[in-house]
Design an enzyme around this catalytic site. Structure first.
Site, PDB file in Angstrom:
ATOM      1  N   ARG A   1       2.104  -7.240  -9.229  1.00  0.00           N
ATOM      2  CA  ARG A   1       2.406  -6.599  -7.944  1.00  0.00           C
ATOM      3  C   ARG A   1       2.510  -7.575  -6.792  1.00  0.00           C
ATOM      4  O   ARG A   1       2.894  -7.185  -5.690  1.00  0.00           O
ATOM      5  CB  ARG A   1       1.373  -5.516  -7.630  1.00  0.00           C
TER       6      ARG A   1
ATOM      7  N   GLU B   1      -1.383   7.784 -11.812  1.00  0.00           N
ATOM      8  CA  GLU B   1      -0.984   6.465 -12.287  1.00  0.00           C
ATOM      9  C   GLU B   1      -1.000   6.432 -13.804  1.00  0.00           C
ATOM     10  O   GLU B   1      -2.046   6.336 -14.426  1.00  0.00           O
ATOM     11  CB  GLU B   1      -1.965   5.415 -11.733  1.00  0.00           C
TER      12      GLU B   1
ATOM     13  N   HIS C   1       1.317   2.337 -10.528  1.00  0.00           N
ATOM     14  CA  HIS C   1       0.380   2.816  -9.512  1.00  0.00           C
ATOM     15  C   HIS C   1       1.126   3.702  -8.506  1.00  0.00           C
ATOM     16  O   HIS C   1       1.291   3.341  -7.321  1.00  0.00           O
ATOM     17  CB  HIS C   1      -0.245   1.616  -8.811  1.00  0.00           C
TER      18      HIS C   1
ATOM     19  N   GLN D   1      -7.647  -8.455  -8.748  1.00  0.00           N
ATOM     20  CA  GLN D   1      -7.627  -7.033  -9.108  1.00  0.00           C
ATOM     21  C   GLN D   1      -6.183  -6.592  -9.358  1.00  0.00           C
ATOM     22  O   GLN D   1      -5.288  -6.897  -8.595  1.00  0.00           O
ATOM     23  CB  GLN D   1      -8.243  -6.231  -7.940  1.00  0.00           C
TER      24      GLN D   1
ATOM     25  N   ARG E   1       0.873  -1.187   0.000  1.00  0.00           N
ATOM     26  CA  ARG E   1       0.000   0.000   0.000  1.00  0.00           C
ATOM     27  C   ARG E   1       0.906   1.231   0.000  1.00  0.00           C
ATOM     28  O   ARG E   1       1.273   1.771   1.030  1.00  0.00           O
ATOM     29  CB  ARG E   1      -0.902  -0.018   1.244  1.00  0.00           C
TER      30      ARG E   1
ATOM     31  N   ASP F   1     -11.570   8.867  -8.221  1.00  0.00           N
ATOM     32  CA  ASP F   1     -11.106   7.639  -8.881  1.00  0.00           C
ATOM     33  C   ASP F   1     -11.489   7.742 -10.350  1.00  0.00           C
ATOM     34  O   ASP F   1     -12.594   7.361 -10.738  1.00  0.00           O
ATOM     35  CB  ASP F   1     -11.747   6.411  -8.203  1.00  0.00           C
TER      36      ASP F   1
HETATM   37  C1  BG6 Z   1      -6.740   2.485  -8.372  1.00  0.00           C
HETATM   38  C2  BG6 Z   1      -8.139   2.141  -8.814  1.00  0.00           C
HETATM   39  O1  BG6 Z   1      -5.863   2.403  -9.436  1.00  0.00           O
HETATM   40  O2  BG6 Z   1      -6.344   1.547  -7.364  1.00  0.00           O
HETATM   41  C3  BG6 Z   1      -9.061   2.170  -7.621  1.00  0.00           C
HETATM   42  O3  BG6 Z   1      -8.565   3.062  -9.813  1.00  0.00           O
HETATM   43  C4  BG6 Z   1      -8.571   1.242  -6.542  1.00  0.00           C
HETATM   44  O4  BG6 Z   1     -10.374   1.809  -8.047  1.00  0.00           O
HETATM   45  C5  BG6 Z   1      -7.125   1.609  -6.207  1.00  0.00           C
HETATM   46  O5  BG6 Z   1      -9.384   1.367  -5.402  1.00  0.00           O
HETATM   47  C6  BG6 Z   1      -6.489   0.714  -5.138  1.00  0.00           C
HETATM   48  O6  BG6 Z   1      -6.589  -0.623  -5.486  1.00  0.00           O
HETATM   49  P1  BG6 Z   1      -6.076  -1.745  -4.513  1.00  0.00           P
HETATM   50  O7  BG6 Z   1      -6.387  -3.055  -5.180  1.00  0.00           O
HETATM   51  O8  BG6 Z   1      -4.598  -1.531  -4.332  1.00  0.00           O
HETATM   52  O9  BG6 Z   1      -6.807  -1.548  -3.218  1.00  0.00           O
END
Ligand code: BG6
Length: 304
Positions: A85, A278, A173, A80, A56, A218
């Site tokens: 990553r 990003e 990201h 997701q 994070r 977002d």
């Molecule tokens: C962003 C997305 O790139 O990443 C968001 O557009 C998402 O929708 C965010 O909440 C964080 O994603 P994650 O999977 O790291 O919690």
């Protein structure tokens, strides 16, 4: 250039003092500091750095799918943001380049490296059995992270080493560290069409030349004609984000409630100290034919 490699992270420090740390887990950049020690990247105090979940903060690499995978697509069984990553990458080595090549300086031995490039590799054979089964294509990605004076470039070279075409999305990201979101603006997005994920994926066109972030944000800005997005803090440019062959940019800030709801986001009010800008190729799919290669990257300039 000083390099340290403890088999889980690589740290590089330039003679001028800038430094960079990359975890092999996700090839995630977890620190990029200016010579004076200023952090350019935000990393949550509760970020897992032990490989148990994606980091994070810093710069997670999103590949081969951005966001939740569409159900009717070859990536549909992936998590997701894909597997890059949360896979362990291989460190392939470093290369350096010298400051403006002044001939006298090199004969007197006083040149210093002005930049260092660290290369990381991920291929089908490095994936977990689950990821390999969920996305059974033959690929090779070389990820290059280049630290220079007040700049960091992240770039990928994606190869299709199999015998059939596949498509992918990729995105850096990047969690930029800022002093105060209420004093932050973005420029370089005026007139760009975006999908607003906060407003049920509705489409709009950016009408602000200086965009303020005043709540949960977002957005996927698509096919941006201008190559630079600038992050302005306190009326002073803080970062230039310069895309190369990456058409899109996601702007994300979870704001108060969403930040509090994320177990690994800490402290709760740190959403005021970060903005994700990003750069990626995520609004569409990039198709890669068997044997083909694709490259794209982004340079962040720290303008302090
Ligand atoms: C962003 C997305 O790139 O990443 C968001 O557009 C998402 O929708 C965010 O909440 C964080 O994603 P994650 O999977 O790291 O919690």
């Amino acid at each position: 250039v000083d390099i340290s490699d403890d088999n889980s992270r690589i740290t590089a420090r330039l003679p001028s003092g800038e430094s960079l740390t990359v975890l092999l887990y996700g090839a995630t950049v977890v620190s990029w500091k200016n010579a004076d020690g200023t952090d350019n990247l935000w990393v949550s105090e509760k970020a897992a750095l032990d490989g148990s979940k994606p980091v994070r903060g810093g710069i997670p690499v999103v590949f081969p799918v951005f966001g939740p995978p569409p159900s009717n697509h070859a990536t549909s069984s992936l998590p997701q943001h894909g597997f890059a990553r949360n896979s362990r990458w291989e460190y392939l080595g470093k290369s350096t380049s010298e400051a403006s090549a002044e001939p006298e300086a090199s004969t007197t031995g006083t040149t210093a490296d002005s930049s260092v490039k660290l290369d990381f590799g991920l291929s089908s054979s490095n994936l977990s059995p689950e990821a390999r089964a969920a996305w059974p294509y033959d690929f090779g990605v070389v990820y290059s992270v280049t630290l220079g004076p007040n700049s960091l470039q992240t770039a990928v070279n994606v190869r299709n080493v199999g015998d059939k075409a596949w498509d992918f999305q990729v995105l850096f990201h990047t969690y930029l560290a800022i002093k105060d979101i209420s004093k932050t603006h973005l420029t370089g997005l005026l007139g760009v069409t975006y999908t607003d994920k906060v407003l049920n994926a509705s489409t709009a066109t950016e009408s602000n030349s200086k965009l303020a972030i005043t709540g949960e944000t977002d957005r996927v800005y698509k096919a941006i004609p201008q190559s630079t997005t600038t992050v302005i803090v306190d009326d002073k440019p803080r970062f230039d984000v310069i895309r190369d062959n990456l058409p899109d940019t996601v702007v994300w800030n979870p704001w108060k409630e969403k930040a509090a709801a994320m177990g690994d986001f800490s402290p709760d009010d740190a959403y005021k100290q970060m903005i994700c800008v990003e750069a990626g190729a995520v609004a569409d799919w990039t198709k890669l034919e068997a044997g083909d290669t694709w490259e794209g990257g982004v340079t962040c300039k720290s303008l302090l």
